[in-house]
Design a protein around this motif. Structure first.
Motif, mmCIF file in Angstrom:
data_model
loop_
_atom_site.group_PDB
_atom_site.id
_atom_site.type_symbol
_atom_site.label_atom_id
_atom_site.label_comp_id
_atom_site.label_asym_id
_atom_site.label_seq_id
_atom_site.Cartn_x
_atom_site.Cartn_y
_atom_site.Cartn_z
ATOM 1 N N VAL A 110 0.822 -1.183 -0.116
ATOM 2 C CA VAL A 110 0.143 -0.059 -0.029
ATOM 3 C C VAL A 110 0.961 1.131 0.131
ATOM 4 C CG1 VAL A 110 -1.843 1.163 1.294
ATOM 5 C CG2 VAL A 110 -1.968 -1.116 1.281
ATOM 6 N N SER A 111 2.000 1.264 0.804
ATOM 7 C CA SER A 111 2.947 2.322 0.741
ATOM 8 C C SER A 111 3.645 2.719 -0.621
ATOM 9 C CB SER A 111 3.926 2.252 2.159
ATOM 10 O OG SER A 111 4.962 3.268 2.021
ATOM 11 N N HIS A 112 3.978 1.518 -1.128
ATOM 12 C CA HIS A 112 4.636 1.571 -2.616
ATOM 13 C C HIS A 112 3.511 2.262 -3.456
ATOM 14 C CE1 HIS A 112 8.536 0.054 -1.079
ATOM 15 N NE2 HIS A 112 8.232 -1.194 -1.289
ATOM 16 N N CYS A 113 2.347 1.992 -3.275
ATOM 17 C CA CYS A 113 1.617 2.158 -4.357
ATOM 18 C C CYS A 113 0.683 3.857 -3.976
ATOM 19 C CB CYS A 113 0.234 1.496 -4.380
ATOM 20 S SG CYS A 113 0.674 -0.202 -5.282
ATOM 21 N N ARG A 114 1.392 4.367 -2.937
ATOM 22 C CA ARG A 114 1.141 5.589 -2.217
ATOM 23 C C ARG A 114 -0.377 5.809 -2.001
ATOM 24 N NH1 ARG A 114 4.787 6.343 -6.256
ATOM 25 N NH2 ARG A 114 3.355 6.930 -7.887
ATOM 26 N N ALA A 115 -1.163 4.666 -1.468
ATOM 27 C CA ALA A 115 -2.472 4.554 -1.124
ATOM 28 C C ALA A 115 -2.454 4.914 0.497
ATOM 29 C CB ALA A 115 -3.225 3.274 -1.736
ATOM 30 N N VAL A 116 -3.733 4.875 0.789
ATOM 31 C CA VAL A 116 -3.901 5.120 2.259
ATOM 32 C C VAL A 116 -4.562 3.596 2.899
ATOM 33 C CG1 VAL A 116 -5.279 6.533 3.899
ATOM 34 C CG2 VAL A 116 -4.501 7.629 1.776
ATOM 35 N N PRO A 117 -4.104 3.096 3.757
ATOM 36 C CA PRO A 117 -4.266 1.945 4.310
ATOM 37 C C PRO A 117 -5.709 1.974 5.344
ATOM 38 C CG PRO A 117 -2.391 2.329 5.389
ATOM 39 C CD PRO A 117 -2.904 3.414 4.396
ATOM 40 N N VAL A 118 -6.816 1.067 5.139
ATOM 41 C CA VAL A 118 -7.957 1.220 5.854
ATOM 42 C C VAL A 118 -8.228 0.003 6.339
ATOM 43 C CG1 VAL A 118 -10.501 1.723 5.992
ATOM 44 C CG2 VAL A 118 -9.009 3.179 4.761
ATOM 45 N N VAL A 119 -8.451 -0.253 7.601
ATOM 46 C CA VAL A 119 -8.648 -1.812 8.334
ATOM 47 C C VAL A 119 -10.158 -1.902 8.536
ATOM 48 C CG1 VAL A 119 -8.097 -3.359 9.827
ATOM 49 C CG2 VAL A 119 -6.392 -1.915 9.223
ATOM 50 N N MET A 120 -10.914 -3.151 7.814
ATOM 51 C CA MET A 120 -12.007 -3.210 8.020
ATOM 52 C C MET A 120 -12.283 -4.926 8.167
ATOM 53 S SD MET A 120 -13.824 -0.755 5.275
ATOM 54 C CE MET A 120 -15.511 -1.116 5.936
ATOM 55 N N ASP A 121 -13.239 -5.131 8.780
ATOM 56 C CA ASP A 121 -14.138 -6.697 8.550
ATOM 57 C C ASP A 121 -14.523 -6.695 6.993
ATOM 58 O OD1 ASP A 121 -15.322 -8.908 9.740
ATOM 59 O OD2 ASP A 121 -16.961 -7.899 8.810
ATOM 60 N N ALA A 122 -14.046 -7.941 6.712
ATOM 61 C CA ALA A 122 -14.517 -8.435 5.424
ATOM 62 C C ALA A 122 -15.993 -8.188 4.990
ATOM 63 C CB ALA A 122 -13.988 -9.965 5.244
ATOM 64 N N ASP A 123 -17.002 -8.790 5.815
ATOM 65 C CA ASP A 123 -18.386 -8.503 5.552
ATOM 66 C C ASP A 123 -18.827 -7.000 5.443
ATOM 67 O OD1 ASP A 123 -18.692 -11.407 4.810
ATOM 68 O OD2 ASP A 123 -18.883 -11.875 7.227
ATOM 69 N N ALA A 124 -18.252 -6.279 6.621
ATOM 70 C CA ALA A 124 -18.379 -4.943 6.547
ATOM 71 C C ALA A 124 -18.069 -4.213 5.316
ATOM 72 C CB ALA A 124 -17.856 -4.361 7.826
ATOM 73 N N HIS A 125 -16.761 -4.743 4.664
ATOM 74 C CA HIS A 125 -16.212 -3.878 3.490
ATOM 75 C C HIS A 125 -17.340 -4.344 2.534
ATOM 76 C CE1 HIS A 125 -14.656 -5.043 -0.309
ATOM 77 N NE2 HIS A 125 -13.793 -3.921 -0.095
ATOM 78 N N ASP A 126 -17.947 -5.527 2.286
ATOM 79 C CA ASP A 126 -18.741 -6.059 1.280
ATOM 80 C C ASP A 126 -20.002 -5.029 1.222
ATOM 81 O OD1 ASP A 126 -16.571 -7.668 0.435
ATOM 82 O OD2 ASP A 126 -17.840 -9.607 1.073
ATOM 83 N N ARG A 127 -20.480 -4.758 2.464
ATOM 84 C CA ARG A 127 -21.888 -3.941 2.805
ATOM 85 C C ARG A 127 -21.406 -2.525 2.177
ATOM 86 N NH1 ARG A 127 -22.316 -6.921 7.347
ATOM 87 N NH2 ARG A 127 -21.261 -5.194 8.715
ATOM 88 N N ALA A 128 -20.214 -2.142 2.677
ATOM 89 C CA ALA A 128 -19.815 -0.759 2.313
ATOM 90 C C ALA A 128 -19.644 -0.452 0.743
ATOM 91 C CB ALA A 128 -18.427 -0.376 2.890
ATOM 92 N N VAL A 129 -18.818 -1.525 0.223
ATOM 93 C CA VAL A 129 -18.917 -1.391 -1.259
ATOM 94 C C VAL A 129 -20.034 -1.435 -2.070
ATOM 95 C CG1 VAL A 129 -16.335 -1.880 -1.316
ATOM 96 C CG2 VAL A 129 -18.099 -3.670 -1.795
#
Length: 361
Positions: free
Chosen positions: A154-173
């Motif tokens: 993530v750092s090499h790609c200059r992105a911003v890390p965000v930690v989430m639960d997998a199922d919570a991620h799926d609801r969010a996207v």
């Protein structure tokens, strides 16, 4: 991280590979279509030669429906010390891997929240993820070394890390990506058989709403097939809002004053709720949204016009926060909308006028 293997050389995989190569990582490329891997290699994303031994990190950039199978194959072959995927759905692939009985301590599911309407390695860029959220979904079983490798990516790609639960991620996207894509497609579908005279009136609003409808349907079938439940739930809510809005609009046609008043109230309600939701969309660099002033400039459709405008803005020390372009129908001209801080708008307007630009009030 010194070495990596990218399995799947489409837009996301090739973009990640380009970013890693720029940071000095030795990247090996693999794809079920060898020609696509060769294309990515020719673009400078690494080599399509297989690694001589295990790499530090294997990055699986396959469609969601194939992620578990590709990961399982790579893990059984022991191609890396750590494994991650970049699919847009996280809960399903992990459950598939668990069902296969694999040791998942060396695996972490991730999702870079970035993309383009175009797909394939030729659409890839090394800065695709810059400043964008990159979701990580570690569990209690995830090895610390693997999490650190993911964070390094993530750092090499200059992105911003965000930690989430997998199922919570799926609801969010489903809320911020998958459902909006279908709504955009449904709006764009209204244009398919519309009269040409009507389509020629398209402006910035319809372009904004339908932009993402240009994406590859095959890719989106894969994505939506992996996350159908949350998307369907959200569309059911949108459908209820649509029903209420249709009833309100019909009421506005009534000759009964009370019905018209009720209809107007219903329309105002949905518009105000839209206002309330829109202001929650993060602004520049993920910060709280800010209100900008728009300076509209009429330009000819000729090379160098935009560069001149930005140069003129820079000469008076004005930072353009955002820009939109609306092309005039049937004319080689357009309207450039420059979004700036409110206090900067009068200064920019005066400076551009002084330099001969036509300002639209």
């Amino acid at each position: 991280m010194r070495t990596a293997l990218v399995i799947g050389t489409g837009l996301i995989g090739t973009s990640a590979a380009l970013a890693l190569v720029q940071r000095g990582v030795v990247v090996h490329l693999a794809d079920h279509d060898p020609e696509q891997a060769r294309t990515a290699a020719a673009l400078g994303a690494g080599t399509d030669e297989p690694p001589a031994g295990p790499v530090d990190l294997a990055i699986v950039a396959a469609p969601p429906a194939h992620v578990a199978a590709v990961l399982a194959d790579a893990m059984r072959r022991g191609v890396a010390r750590g494994y991650l995927d970049v699919a847009s759905v996280k809960g399903g692939p992990r459950r598939e891997l668990e069902a296969l009985g694999l040791d998942l301590t060396s695996y972490i599911g991730t999702h870079p929240m970035s993309g383009r309407e175009k797909s394939g390695p030729l659409a890839a860029t090394g800065d695709l993820f810059e400043g964008r959220p990159w979701v990580l979904t570690p569990t209690r079983d995830t090895d610390t070394e693997v999490l650190n490798l993911a964070l390094e990516l993530v750092s090499h790609c200059r992105a911003v890390p965000v930690v989430m639960d997998a199922d919570a991620h799926d609801r969010a996207v489903a809320l911020v990506s998958h459902m909006p894509h279908l709504v955009s497609s449904m709006v764009a579908a209204r244009l398919e058989n519309a009269e040409e005279a009507a389509v020629r009136l398209c402006g910035g609003g319809i372009r904004d709403v339908t932009r993402i409808a240009a994406s590859d349907p095959r890719m989106w079938i894969d994505i939506l097939s992996a996350n159908p439940g949350p998307v369907a739930d959200l569309l059911a809510d949108v459908s209820a809002d649509l029903d209420e809005t249709v009833r309100a609009l019909r009421a506005l046609q009534s000759s009964d004053e009370d019905k018209r008043r009720a209809g107007a109230t219903g329309i105002e309600d949905v518009l105000r709720r839209g206002n309330a939701g829109q202001v929650r969309v993060p602004g520049k660099h993920g910060s709280a949204p800010r209100v900008y002033e728009t300076v509209a400039v009429l330009i000819d459709d000729q090379p160098g016009q935009l560069a001149r405008i930005f140069a003129d803005a820079g000469r008076v020390g004005i930072n353009v926060e955002d820009v939109r372009i609306e092309h005039a129908t049937g004319q080689q001209a357009g309207l450039v909308q420059l979004m700036v801080e409110p206090k900067s708008a009068p200064v920019l307007t005066a400076a551009l006028r002084e330099r001969g630009w036509a300002i639209r009030q």
